[in-house]
Design a protein around this motif. Structure first.
Motif, PDB file in Angstrom:
ATOM      1  N   ASP A 116       0.807  -1.689   0.389  1.00 33.08           N
ATOM      2  CA  ASP A 116       0.014  -0.251   0.460  1.00 33.08           C
ATOM      3  C   ASP A 116       0.532   1.379   0.147  1.00 33.08           C
ATOM      4  N   VAL A 117       1.771   1.039   0.564  1.00 31.79           N
ATOM      5  CA  VAL A 117       2.862   2.648   0.289  1.00 31.79           C
ATOM      6  C   VAL A 117       2.825   2.684  -1.329  1.00 31.79           C
ATOM      7  N   PHE A 118       3.597   1.674  -1.562  1.00 33.78           N
ATOM      8  CA  PHE A 118       3.654   2.173  -3.130  1.00 33.78           C
ATOM      9  C   PHE A 118       2.635   2.285  -4.521  1.00 33.78           C
ATOM     10  N   GLY A 119       1.405   2.169  -3.989  1.00 35.28           N
ATOM     11  CA  GLY A 119      -0.186   2.759  -4.333  1.00 35.28           C
ATOM     12  C   GLY A 119      -0.302   0.846  -4.598  1.00 35.28           C
TER      13      GLY A 119
ATOM     14  N   ASN B 216      -2.571   0.985  -7.696  1.00 29.69           N
ATOM     15  CA  ASN B 216      -3.307   1.212  -8.965  1.00 29.69           C
ATOM     16  C   ASN B 216      -2.036   0.124 -10.022  1.00 29.69           C
ATOM     17  N   LEU B 217      -3.425  -0.766 -10.153  1.00 30.18           N
ATOM     18  CA  LEU B 217      -2.318  -1.294 -10.942  1.00 30.18           C
ATOM     19  C   LEU B 217      -2.353  -1.440 -12.415  1.00 30.18           C
TER      20      LEU B 217
ATOM     21  N   TYR C 215      -0.226  -4.805 -17.776  1.00 31.80           N
ATOM     22  CA  TYR C 215      -0.593  -4.062 -18.751  1.00 31.80           C
ATOM     23  C   TYR C 215      -1.431  -5.381 -19.660  1.00 31.80           C
ATOM     24  N   VAL C 216      -2.182  -5.014 -20.372  1.00 30.91           N
ATOM     25  CA  VAL C 216      -3.039  -6.665 -20.572  1.00 30.91           C
ATOM     26  C   VAL C 216      -3.526  -6.313 -22.316  1.00 30.91           C
ATOM     27  N   ASP C 217      -2.779  -6.886 -22.994  1.00 35.03           N
ATOM     28  CA  ASP C 217      -3.530  -6.736 -24.018  1.00 35.03           C
ATOM     29  C   ASP C 217      -4.501  -8.298 -24.782  1.00 35.03           C
ATOM     30  N   THR C 218      -5.978  -8.390 -24.284  1.00 34.67           N
ATOM     31  CA  THR C 218      -6.537  -9.642 -24.576  1.00 34.67           C
ATOM     32  C   THR C 218      -6.063  -9.880 -25.790  1.00 34.67           C
ATOM     33  N   GLU C 219      -6.605  -8.804 -26.950  1.00 34.96           N
ATOM     34  CA  GLU C 219      -6.526  -9.886 -28.534  1.00 34.96           C
ATOM     35  C   GLU C 219      -4.798 -10.804 -28.452  1.00 34.96           C
ATOM     36  N   GLU C 220      -3.645  -9.881 -28.126  1.00 37.84           N
ATOM     37  CA  GLU C 220      -2.425 -10.840 -28.704  1.00 37.84           C
ATOM     38  C   GLU C 220      -1.862 -11.474 -27.116  1.00 37.84           C
TER      39      GLU C 220
ATOM     40  N   LEU D 214       1.961   6.957 -21.877  1.00 39.74           N
ATOM     41  CA  LEU D 214       1.806   5.841 -21.523  1.00 39.74           C
ATOM     42  C   LEU D 214       2.520   5.201 -20.424  1.00 39.74           C
ATOM     43  N   SER D 215       1.541   3.900 -19.095  1.00 36.63           N
ATOM     44  CA  SER D 215       2.478   2.925 -18.099  1.00 36.63           C
ATOM     45  C   SER D 215       3.671   2.180 -18.931  1.00 36.63           C
ATOM     46  N   ASN D 216       4.773   2.959 -17.846  1.00 36.06           N
ATOM     47  CA  ASN D 216       6.347   1.158 -18.083  1.00 36.06           C
ATOM     48  C   ASN D 216       5.280   0.154 -18.348  1.00 36.06           C
ATOM     49  N   PRO D 217       4.821  -0.397 -17.677  1.00 28.79           N
ATOM     50  CA  PRO D 217       5.011  -2.121 -18.383  1.00 28.79           C
ATOM     51  C   PRO D 217       3.696  -1.894 -20.227  1.00 28.79           C
ATOM     52  N   GLU D 218       3.252  -0.612 -20.406  1.00 27.77           N
ATOM     53  CA  GLU D 218       2.913  -0.701 -22.115  1.00 27.77           C
ATOM     54  C   GLU D 218       3.781  -0.507 -23.320  1.00 27.77           C
ATOM     55  N   ILE D 219       4.517   0.785 -21.880  1.00 31.88           N
ATOM     56  CA  ILE D 219       6.149   0.652 -22.611  1.00 31.88           C
ATOM     57  C   ILE D 219       7.053  -0.622 -23.616  1.00 31.88           C
ATOM     58  N   ALA D 220       6.718  -1.397 -21.742  1.00 28.92           N
ATOM     59  CA  ALA D 220       7.268  -2.736 -22.156  1.00 28.92           C
ATOM     60  C   ALA D 220       6.943  -3.256 -23.050  1.00 28.92           C
ATOM     61  N   TYR D 221       5.959  -3.880 -22.664  1.00 32.32           N
ATOM     62  CA  TYR D 221       4.794  -4.509 -24.064  1.00 32.32           C
ATOM     63  C   TYR D 221       5.527  -4.005 -25.512  1.00 32.32           C
ATOM     64  N   ARG D 222       4.965  -2.265 -25.538  1.00 34.01           N
ATOM     65  CA  ARG D 222       5.118  -1.897 -27.584  1.00 34.01           C
ATOM     66  C   ARG D 222       6.509  -2.564 -27.997  1.00 34.01           C
ATOM     67  N   LEU D 223       7.192  -2.496 -26.560  1.00 28.82           N
ATOM     68  CA  LEU D 223       8.942  -2.289 -27.059  1.00 28.82           C
ATOM     69  C   LEU D 223       9.422  -3.841 -27.036  1.00 28.82           C
ATOM     70  N   PHE D 224       8.587  -4.716 -26.282  1.00 20.79           N
ATOM     71  CA  PHE D 224       8.479  -6.310 -27.075  1.00 20.79           C
ATOM     72  C   PHE D 224       8.260  -6.658 -27.904  1.00 20.79           C
ATOM     73  N   ARG D 225       6.775  -5.966 -28.134  1.00 24.02           N
ATOM     74  CA  ARG D 225       6.340  -6.314 -29.784  1.00 24.02           C
ATOM     75  C   ARG D 225       7.072  -5.664 -31.162  1.00 24.02           C
TER      76      ARG D 225
END
Length: 181
Positions: free
Chosen positions: A13-16, A18-19, A24-29, A56-67
């Motif tokens: 809780d100290v760090f928040g 907010n999931l 980050y989830v891409d249900t289509e991919e 963009l959130s950091n998880p979404e940045i990671a997702y897009r870089l991975f793709r």
């Protein structure tokens, strides 16, 4: 549960809580990214992606870089992080540790499950049962620090993921570690 993988994560809780800051989830991919850490070159990464949204959130940045770049995507990230990528097709789990190893991650294939923790000693303690403590782990406290193996943990089965590496895990829990940097 995400395709062949199931598990959970604990948020402090100290760090928040907010999931979207961590997941980050891409249900289509059929790809889910879980991230612990920070990207120091966020604006450069977003520019590399040619993305208009600077929020963009950091998880979404990671997702897009991975793709965009595949399994070596983390090579362009400047930061301290552990990134977990769950792919539904093929059913693969990829676990990345930052270049310098600021964020620790330990793992163990135990009783037909993959266990992950930021604390290898606590993971060893949790899984120990009747297993004997790794004598090399204790021996390292009695030798000079230049000769000690800092990667040894109380259980031989528990491993630290090396800095600048990723662990690839198949749905049938075959593990292979690779360097990305």
């Amino acid at each position: 549960k995400f395709h062949a993988f199931s598990g959970g994560l604990v948020l402090n809780d100290v760090f928040g809580t907010n999931l979207s800051e961590y997941v980050y989830v891409d249900t289509e991919e059929k790809i889910m990214v879980i991230l612990s850490g920070y990207f120091y070159n966020r604006s450069d990464l977003i520019a590399t992606l040619n993305h208009e949204d600077r929020n963009l959130s950091n998880p979404e940045i990671a997702y897009r870089l991975f793709r965009q770049n595949g399994k070596t995507f983390a090579n362009v990230i400047n930061g301290d992080f552990v990134i977990i990528i769950c792919q539904g097709s093929p059913e693969t789990l990829l676990i990345y540790r930052d270049h310098t190893g600021i964020r620790p991650i330990s793992y163990c294939h135990y009783e037909n499950a993959l266990w992950l923790s930021s604390d290898g000693i606590e993971l060893s303690r949790a899984l120990r049962g009747t297993e004997k403590i790794n004598p090399g782990f204790i021996h390292r406290f009695f030798v000079g620090s230049d000769k000690a193996d800092v990667n040894l943990l109380p259980l031989k089965e528990v491993r630290k993921l090396e800095p600048g590496s990723y662990l690839e895990v198949s749905a049938d829990l075959k593990l292979s570690a690779h360097k990305f940097w």
